[in-house]
Design an enzyme around this catalytic site. Sequence first.
Site, PDB file in Angstrom:
ATOM      1  CG  PHE A  76      -2.076   0.935   1.088  1.00  0.00           C
ATOM      2  CD1 PHE A  76      -3.203   0.580   0.371  1.00  0.00           C
ATOM      3  CD2 PHE A  76      -2.028   2.182   1.677  1.00  0.00           C
ATOM      4  CE1 PHE A  76      -4.262   1.453   0.236  1.00  0.00           C
ATOM      5  CE2 PHE A  76      -3.079   3.068   1.552  1.00  0.00           C
ATOM      6  CZ  PHE A  76      -4.203   2.703   0.829  1.00  0.00           C
ATOM      7  CB  ALA A  84       0.904  -0.593   7.679  1.00  0.00           C
ATOM      8  CG  LEU A  85      -3.648  -2.873   9.952  1.00  0.00           C
ATOM      9  CD1 LEU A  85      -5.160  -2.875   9.799  1.00  0.00           C
ATOM     10  CD2 LEU A  85      -3.255  -2.832  11.416  1.00  0.00           C
ATOM     11  CG  ASN A  88       8.120   0.372  13.132  1.00  0.00           C
ATOM     12  OD1 ASN A  88       7.798   0.561  11.962  1.00  0.00           O
ATOM     13  ND2 ASN A  88       7.247   0.384  14.113  1.00  0.00           N
ATOM     14  CB  CYS A  93       4.127   4.741   3.389  1.00  0.00           C
ATOM     15  SG  CYS A  93       3.809   6.515   3.315  1.00  0.00           S
ATOM     16  CB  ILE A  94       0.211   4.751   7.844  1.00  0.00           C
ATOM     17  CG1 ILE A  94       0.594   3.272   7.976  1.00  0.00           C
ATOM     18  CG2 ILE A  94      -1.260   4.966   8.181  1.00  0.00           C
ATOM     19  CD1 ILE A  94       0.678   2.785   9.404  1.00  0.00           C
ATOM     20  NE  ARG A 153       8.934  13.205   8.412  1.00  0.00           N
ATOM     21  CZ  ARG A 153       8.493  14.392   8.062  1.00  0.00           C
ATOM     22  NH1 ARG A 153       8.117  14.616   6.826  1.00  0.00           N
ATOM     23  NH2 ARG A 153       8.443  15.387   8.928  1.00  0.00           N
ATOM     24  CG  HIS A 196      -8.342   2.878   8.171  1.00  0.00           C
ATOM     25  ND1 HIS A 196      -8.703   1.642   8.648  1.00  0.00           N
ATOM     26  CD2 HIS A 196      -7.429   2.654   7.206  1.00  0.00           C
ATOM     27  CE1 HIS A 196      -8.040   0.705   8.001  1.00  0.00           C
ATOM     28  NE2 HIS A 196      -7.257   1.296   7.115  1.00  0.00           N
TER      29      HIS A 196
END
Length: 154
Positions: free
Chosen positions: A26, A60-61, A117, A84-85, A131, A92
């Site tokens: 994602f 990510a989950l 992480n 990446c969130i 980043r 959410h």
Amino acid sequence: MQGSDKGQATQLDGSGLRVGIVQARFNDELTSTLARACLAELDRLGVQAADIRHVTVPGALEVPVALQAMAASGRYDALVALGCIIRGETYHFELVANESGAGVTRLTLDHRLPIANAILTVENEAQARARAEEKGRDAGTVAVEMALLLKELK
């Protein structure tokens, strides 16, 4: 490998280390930037490509589930979580950020295995772009440094 009192690591040598990387697909463009930077840093630090297992998961989950399987295998000296969130308009974002982070931390402690992480949690895509490369490199460095430290502490 010995760290100094100021927290700066001496020259790291990752040769012989086995590293597992789990990358969320994602936001693929951004997570692929993280992965490229991480792999380049691992190579720079002497980790051989044959000693790296790089897998992808939907988001990510799902990262902690793959990390858990890698950790349980006993084949790795360190693991890396890449994702990446980006904040949206709903709750959410908080759910995914909190649960993926908690899962990574829990695995690190339960398996006594360093997990770098590098799941970015950002407000917008511009922050992620700014980043991604640095955090990918940092993840490679952290994985090697912590693997070496844990070997030293055994």
